[in-house]
Design a protein around this motif. Sequence first.
Motif, PDB file in Angstrom:
ATOM      1  N   VAL A 293       0.896  -1.145  -0.100  1.00  6.71           N
ATOM      2  CA  VAL A 293       0.007   0.058   0.105  1.00  6.71           C
ATOM      3  C   VAL A 293       0.807   1.334   0.021  1.00  6.71           C
ATOM      4  N   ARG A 294       0.647   2.151  -0.823  1.00  5.53           N
ATOM      5  CA  ARG A 294       1.285   3.557  -0.957  1.00  5.53           C
ATOM      6  C   ARG A 294       1.213   4.206   0.458  1.00  5.53           C
ATOM      7  N   GLY A 295       2.512   4.638   0.893  1.00  2.40           N
ATOM      8  CA  GLY A 295       2.534   5.276   2.344  1.00  2.40           C
ATOM      9  C   GLY A 295       2.148   6.780   2.033  1.00  2.40           C
ATOM     10  N   CYS A 296       1.787   7.551   2.961  1.00  2.43           N
ATOM     11  CA  CYS A 296       1.521   8.971   2.892  1.00  2.43           C
ATOM     12  C   CYS A 296       2.953   9.644   2.646  1.00  2.43           C
TER      13      CYS A 296
ATOM     14  N   TRP B  90       6.454   2.514   0.071  1.00  3.95           N
ATOM     15  CA  TRP B  90       5.479   1.419   0.057  1.00  3.95           C
ATOM     16  C   TRP B  90       5.444   0.642   1.347  1.00  3.95           C
ATOM     17  N   LEU B  91       4.186   0.511   2.052  1.00  2.06           N
ATOM     18  CA  LEU B  91       3.869   0.183   3.135  1.00  2.06           C
ATOM     19  C   LEU B  91       3.648  -1.783   2.783  1.00  2.06           C
ATOM     20  N   ILE B  92       3.820  -2.439   3.846  1.00  2.00           N
ATOM     21  CA  ILE B  92       3.342  -3.800   3.684  1.00  2.00           C
ATOM     22  C   ILE B  92       2.219  -3.971   4.758  1.00  2.00           C
ATOM     23  N   ARG B  93       1.009  -4.145   4.356  1.00  2.00           N
ATOM     24  CA  ARG B  93      -0.242  -4.089   5.342  1.00  2.00           C
ATOM     25  C   ARG B  93      -0.769  -5.266   5.344  1.00  2.00           C
TER      26      ARG B  93
ATOM     27  N   PHE C 183      -6.576   8.524   2.446  1.00  2.00           N
ATOM     28  CA  PHE C 183      -6.926   7.061   2.152  1.00  2.00           C
ATOM     29  C   PHE C 183      -5.949   6.826   0.865  1.00  2.00           C
ATOM     30  N   HIS C 184      -4.995   5.935   1.520  1.00  2.00           N
ATOM     31  CA  HIS C 184      -4.034   4.999   0.221  1.00  2.00           C
ATOM     32  C   HIS C 184      -4.658   3.581   0.212  1.00  2.00           C
ATOM     33  N   ASP C 185      -4.084   3.254  -1.009  1.00  2.00           N
ATOM     34  CA  ASP C 185      -4.509   1.711  -1.138  1.00  2.00           C
ATOM     35  C   ASP C 185      -3.480   1.351  -1.997  1.00  2.00           C
ATOM     36  N   THR C 186      -3.697   0.228  -2.711  1.00  2.00           N
ATOM     37  CA  THR C 186      -2.749  -0.659  -3.530  1.00  2.00           C
ATOM     38  C   THR C 186      -2.580  -0.005  -4.966  1.00  2.00           C
TER      39      THR C 186
END
Length: 325
Positions: A112-115, A129-132, A145-148
């Motif tokens: 997921v894209r980070g802020c 990029w975060l791993i969530r 709001f961030h997503d894939t």
Amino acid sequence: MGALRPLPYRVPLIDGESTGSYITRLAIRHGESVGHLLATVGEGKSAAEVDPRLSELYLNAAARQRLAALGGRPLAQLTRALASLRDEHLLPGRPETAEWKWPWRPHSGFLVRGCALCAARRGVFDTVWLIRPDPWHICVRHGRFHDTSRDDRMPFVDLSPGPHVVQAEHRRIHLVRRLGPVGRLLVADAFAVLAHPEGLLPRLGTSRTTPLRLLPAAIHLAHRMAGLERLRLDHRLVHSDYSRWLKKAQGDLGQRLSVALEHWSQLHKPLQLPPLPHCRAARVQVRDYRQPASPHLRAVPEMAPVNALTCLRWDVLARDRHPYG
């Protein structure tokens, strides 16, 4: 491989960042290719020069230690920030051989894209990029709001027109922080209740912004569930508690969810106590409440999605590989 000297520049750590995103930033900062740095970290293989927005990088314990040395970071500090470096995600391997793998897709979780504003506060201006465990992330600090999505033209959704969503995320964070694994399970159960076919609601994954629509109701329901679950894990749950809870929950959430709510409550029956004289010693105390119990898994995987955590199984499971998201 011999001992490593730290690279000249230490890049800031971002909480929840993927290992692939971190090592990509490390390479960019030093004007090197990711492949060159990986050759220093250990032996491995990748599907290609994998973009960190597509997949996650995994290391074994020896390679993890080398990455910490290369980045000039204590190992404990690095594993706090990078979730995929924690023990449960490590590759198996011989302790004397540093190895890594960069597959086509993450083994678990979502990228997921980070802020960008949070990253900029740390002096990071590259994409992070975060791993969530979920395919989205809400930044409560900046209301984004961030997503894939990998579309750089619309990297986030501004939540200023919907402050109730940010408030719901605040409540979710507080619930999970207070209850630990139990909190995550209750949130998953709440999303699963909302996914019941009789609820006539969209399910997670049906559109990019579906989580924004469902989250306030899911967190409200999860808090309702927490009251009943607290009594259950404290061995103070009696039959009248079920009927009172169900009546109040149905009043709050509407009759369309009655079947799902009743099903959930029936799965969460009182725990069986051991026979006397050991009964009192075995009671669950407040300090032990962070541990899950039947009908859920005893261990809660860090990157498990909703459908792997919830105890509820609707007929959507037969039709969809990811029925809740």
